[in-house]
Every structure is written in structure tokens, then in C-alpha cells.
Scaffold this motif. Structure first.
Motif, PDB file in Angstrom:
ATOM      1  N   UNK A  53       0.698  -1.123  -0.092  1.00 17.60           N
ATOM      2  CA  UNK A  53       0.038  -0.065   0.044  1.00 17.60           C
ATOM      3  C   UNK A  53       0.790   1.189  -0.220  1.00 17.60           C
ATOM      4  N   UNK A  54       0.587   2.251  -0.801  1.00 17.52           N
ATOM      5  CA  UNK A  54       1.450   3.393  -0.914  1.00 17.52           C
ATOM      6  C   UNK A  54       0.488   4.494  -0.272  1.00 17.52           C
ATOM      7  N   UNK A  55       0.880   5.237   0.615  1.00 14.95           N
ATOM      8  CA  UNK A  55       0.092   6.331   1.329  1.00 14.95           C
ATOM      9  C   UNK A  55       0.773   7.828   0.786  1.00 14.95           C
ATOM     10  N   UNK A  56      -0.189   8.600   0.078  1.00 11.02           N
ATOM     11  CA  UNK A  56       0.514   9.775  -0.747  1.00 11.02           C
ATOM     12  C   UNK A  56       0.288  10.983   0.263  1.00 11.02           C
ATOM     13  N   UNK A  57       1.289  11.553   0.913  1.00 13.58           N
ATOM     14  CA  UNK A  57       1.520  12.561   1.989  1.00 13.58           C
ATOM     15  C   UNK A  57       2.685  13.312   1.669  1.00 13.58           C
ATOM     16  N   UNK A  58       2.654  14.647   2.415  1.00 13.76           N
ATOM     17  CA  UNK A  58       3.630  15.394   2.238  1.00 13.76           C
ATOM     18  C   UNK A  58       4.241  15.457   3.711  1.00 13.76           C
ATOM     19  N   UNK A  59       3.789  14.850   4.567  1.00 11.89           N
ATOM     20  CA  UNK A  59       4.171  14.935   5.987  1.00 11.89           C
ATOM     21  C   UNK A  59       4.971  13.601   6.364  1.00 11.89           C
ATOM     22  N   UNK A  60       5.877  13.764   7.610  1.00 13.53           N
ATOM     23  CA  UNK A  60       6.631  12.606   7.954  1.00 13.53           C
ATOM     24  C   UNK A  60       5.817  11.789   8.947  1.00 13.53           C
ATOM     25  N   UNK A  61       5.903  10.379   8.875  1.00 17.71           N
ATOM     26  CA  UNK A  61       5.158   9.472   9.337  1.00 17.71           C
ATOM     27  C   UNK A  61       5.976   8.561  10.599  1.00 17.71           C
ATOM     28  N   UNK A  62       5.608   7.972  11.623  1.00 20.85           N
ATOM     29  CA  UNK A  62       6.131   7.298  12.174  1.00 20.85           C
ATOM     30  C   UNK A  62       6.019   5.859  11.452  1.00 20.85           C
ATOM     31  N   UNK A  63       7.226   4.847  11.519  1.00 19.39           N
ATOM     32  CA  UNK A  63       7.189   3.553  11.089  1.00 19.39           C
ATOM     33  C   UNK A  63       5.763   2.926  11.064  1.00 19.39           C
ATOM     34  N   UNK A  64       5.700   2.229   9.925  1.00 27.09           N
ATOM     35  CA  UNK A  64       4.082   1.790   9.773  1.00 27.09           C
ATOM     36  C   UNK A  64       4.419   0.335   9.320  1.00 27.09           C
ATOM     37  N   UNK A  65       3.149  -0.296   9.039  1.00 27.95           N
ATOM     38  CA  UNK A  65       3.189  -1.716   8.691  1.00 27.95           C
ATOM     39  C   UNK A  65       4.263  -2.033   7.499  1.00 27.95           C
ATOM     40  N   UNK A  66       5.010  -3.083   7.648  1.00 24.87           N
ATOM     41  CA  UNK A  66       5.959  -3.763   6.405  1.00 24.87           C
ATOM     42  C   UNK A  66       5.363  -3.429   4.924  1.00 24.87           C
ATOM     43  N   UNK A  67       4.240  -3.580   4.724  1.00 24.71           N
ATOM     44  CA  UNK A  67       3.598  -3.770   3.523  1.00 24.71           C
ATOM     45  C   UNK A  67       3.435  -1.862   3.111  1.00 24.71           C
ATOM     46  N   UNK A  68       3.504  -1.115   3.962  1.00 24.43           N
ATOM     47  CA  UNK A  68       3.219   0.356   3.820  1.00 24.43           C
ATOM     48  C   UNK A  68       4.254   1.241   3.240  1.00 24.43           C
ATOM     49  N   UNK A  69       4.176   2.035   2.463  1.00 25.19           N
ATOM     50  CA  UNK A  69       5.367   2.985   1.928  1.00 25.19           C
ATOM     51  C   UNK A  69       4.594   4.415   1.818  1.00 25.19           C
ATOM     52  N   UNK A  70       5.336   5.387   2.257  1.00 19.95           N
ATOM     53  CA  UNK A  70       4.722   6.557   2.025  1.00 19.95           C
ATOM     54  C   UNK A  70       5.377   7.319   0.961  1.00 19.95           C
ATOM     55  N   UNK A  71       4.541   8.150   0.290  1.00 21.75           N
ATOM     56  CA  UNK A  71       5.093   8.659  -1.171  1.00 21.75           C
ATOM     57  C   UNK A  71       4.844  10.311  -1.046  1.00 21.75           C
ATOM     58  N   UNK A  72       5.868  11.181  -1.330  1.00 20.09           N
ATOM     59  CA  UNK A  72       5.632  12.424  -1.660  1.00 20.09           C
ATOM     60  C   UNK A  72       5.867  13.098  -2.820  1.00 20.09           C
ATOM     61  N   UNK A  73       5.267  13.614  -3.701  1.00 15.95           N
ATOM     62  CA  UNK A  73       5.800  14.096  -4.997  1.00 15.95           C
ATOM     63  C   UNK A  73       4.847  13.972  -6.288  1.00 15.95           C
ATOM     64  N   UNK A  74       5.166  13.909  -7.416  1.00 17.14           N
ATOM     65  CA  UNK A  74       4.262  14.143  -8.472  1.00 17.14           C
ATOM     66  C   UNK A  74       3.618  12.639  -8.476  1.00 17.14           C
ATOM     67  N   UNK A  75       2.565  12.854  -8.896  1.00 14.95           N
ATOM     68  CA  UNK A  75       1.475  11.697  -8.928  1.00 14.95           C
ATOM     69  C   UNK A  75       1.607  10.772 -10.223  1.00 14.95           C
ATOM     70  N   UNK A  76       2.121  11.419 -11.229  1.00 13.93           N
ATOM     71  CA  UNK A  76       2.079  10.719 -12.517  1.00 13.93           C
ATOM     72  C   UNK A  76       3.371  10.025 -12.549  1.00 13.93           C
TER      73      UNK A  76
END
Ligand SMILES: NC(=O)c1ccc[n+]([C@@H]2O[C@H](COP(=O)([O-])OP(=O)(O)OC[C@H]3O[C@@H](n4cnc5c(N)ncnc54)[C@H](OP(=O)(O)O)[C@@H]3O)[C@@H](O)[C@H]2O)c1
Length: 190
Positions: free
Chosen positions: A85-108
Motif C-alpha cells: 500500500x502506498x500512502x500519498x502524503x507530504x508529512x513525515x510519519x512514524x514507522x508503519x506496517x511493512x507493506x506500507x510505503x509513504x510517497x510524496x511528489x508527482x503523482x504521474x
């Protein structure tokens, strides 16, 4: 806006949300009881077994969600299991589930460079803000809109402000015994 390639051999992005009859995807207080039990019985409707649901969900390679939907999903209990799962965010997040990645930037870039080489069946699961951005950028190949038989009166509008006028192609309609109706549309051909 030119639509990036999503069909045939490549990846496909499916936008899936559940809306009330009056076009809301969340109540002002975020409660979701209106999603759980419709209280409606439509005898002629289809039913789907747990096995069929499990097989369907297994075919999804990756989920994409906005950070507010992520926060709400954490509160309710993570519903996406081990599927990436990719979470789109401009914020910093505490560590999440192994399957979760955070993404900030261009959506294309997210779809075409980061996800497309790794995943085919990508599901964008909300919320309104992120779905609207994906639609504006022409990144959605299919819309699966489930209509729940309830009027909410107020809340968060499906897709937020309206994107520009665009005609989509109706591909399928399934009415379920519990009164939910699923509408599937494919993207306009560029
Ligand atoms: N009925 C349904 O099917 C359904 C489905 C999903 C969600 N929901 C409900 O919808 C609500 C959340 O929806 P929402 O529209 O408020 O929020 P959302 O789309 O889930 O998340 C918005 C956040 O995503 C990030 N974001 C969006 N576009 C971005 C971009 N281009 N670049 C970087 N970050 C971006 C930003 O995060 P940061 O602020 O962290 O930078 C933004 O604040 C919740 O109540 C949820 O339960 C309902």
C-alpha cells in the motif's frame, strides 16, 4: 491532459469508492456505520461468497490512498492485509506496517515510474482529494463506484470539487442483495 497508457499489457489503475445516494463518501464525523449495514434487501440482487471476495481481493497488487484515508484506516483496523500500500502524503510519519510505503511528489511519476514496473492491478481507494487529483491528471483507467442506499445529508463530497467534464464508458452494473449497486466505467479513449 493526455492519458497515460493503462490498458492492454500494462498496469491498470482502478478508482474504487463507496458513495451515498446523495454523493457523499464520508460523514462529517468520519463514522462508517452507513457502509457496514445497509438494512436493505433486494431479492433479485446478486450475492458474493467469502471465497469469491477473497479471490477478488487477492488479485489486487497494490493499494494507493491519501493520508487522511490512511489515518482513518488505522483507526478502524488496517483493512489491506499484507498487500503493498502506498500512502500519498507530504508529512513525515512514524514507522508503519511493512507493506506500507509513504510517497510524496508527482503523482504521474508515482504511477508510471514507481508502480507500473512492479504492479499491474493497482487500486486507488480514496479519499476524495486524492481521487480528484488522479482524475485531473488522467491517471485512472477504471472507476468502480458503489452506491449505498442511504442519504447522508452532509459530509465529504465524492471527488471533492468537480473535475472538468469528461464522458466515461459504462462497462458493468451489479446490484447486490444488500442494496449496494456497483457501477464500473472505463476511461474515455484519448
Ligand atoms: N466511502 C469510501 O469509499 C471512502 C474511501 C476512502 C476514504 N473515505 C473517507 O474519506 C475521508 C478522507 O478523504 P479526504 O479527501 O479528506 O483525504 P484523502 O484524499 O484521503 O487524503 C488527503 C491527503 O493526501 C495527501 N495528498 C493528496 N494529494 C496529494 C498530492 N498530490 N501530493 C501529495 N500529497 C497529497 C495530502 O496529505 P498530507 O496532508 O499528509 O500532506 C492530503 O492532505 C475519510 O473520512 C475516509 O474515511 C471514504
Amino acid at each position: 491532459m493526455s492519458r497515460s497508457k493503462g490498458n492492454g499489457e500494462g498496469r491498470s489503475v482502478t478508482l474504487h469508492v463507496v458513495s451515498s445516494l446523495d454523493g457523499f463518501i464520508a460523514k462529517p464525523d468520519n463514522s462508517v456505520s452507513w457502509l457496514d449495514s445497509t438494512g436493505s434487501v433486494y431479492q433479485a440482487g446478486a450475492s458474493i461468497s467469502e471465497e469469491e471476495t477473497a479471490a477478488f481481493v487477492k488479485a489486487i497488487d497494490c493499494y494507493v490512498l491519501g493520508s487522511r484515508t490512511y489515518e482513518h484506516a488505522l483507526e478502524l483496523g488496517w483493512p489491506y492485509g499484507d498487500t503493498p500500500a502506498v500512502v500519498v502524503t507530504g508529512r513525515e510519519w512514524p514507522p508503519a506496517e511493512k507493506s506500507v510505503e509513504f510517497y510524496s511528489g508527482d503523482l504521474k511519476t508515482l504511477v508510471d515510474v514507481k508502480l507500473a514496473p512492479r504492479y499491474r492491478n493497482i487500486w486507488l481507494v480514496g479519499g476524495a482529494m486524492l481521487c480528484q487529483r488522479f482524475l485531473e491528471l488522467g491517471l485512472v483507467d477504471e472507476i468502480r463506484l458503489t452506491i449505498a442506499p442511504v442519504l447522508l445529508g452532509e459530509g465529504l463530497r465524492l471527488f471533492g470539487g468537480s473535475p472538468a467534464e469528461e464522458r466515461w464508458n459504462l462497462k458493468n452494473v451489479v446490484a447486490y442483495k444488500n442494496g449496494l449497486v456497483e457501477l464500473s466505467y472505463s476511461a474515455p479513449i484519448a
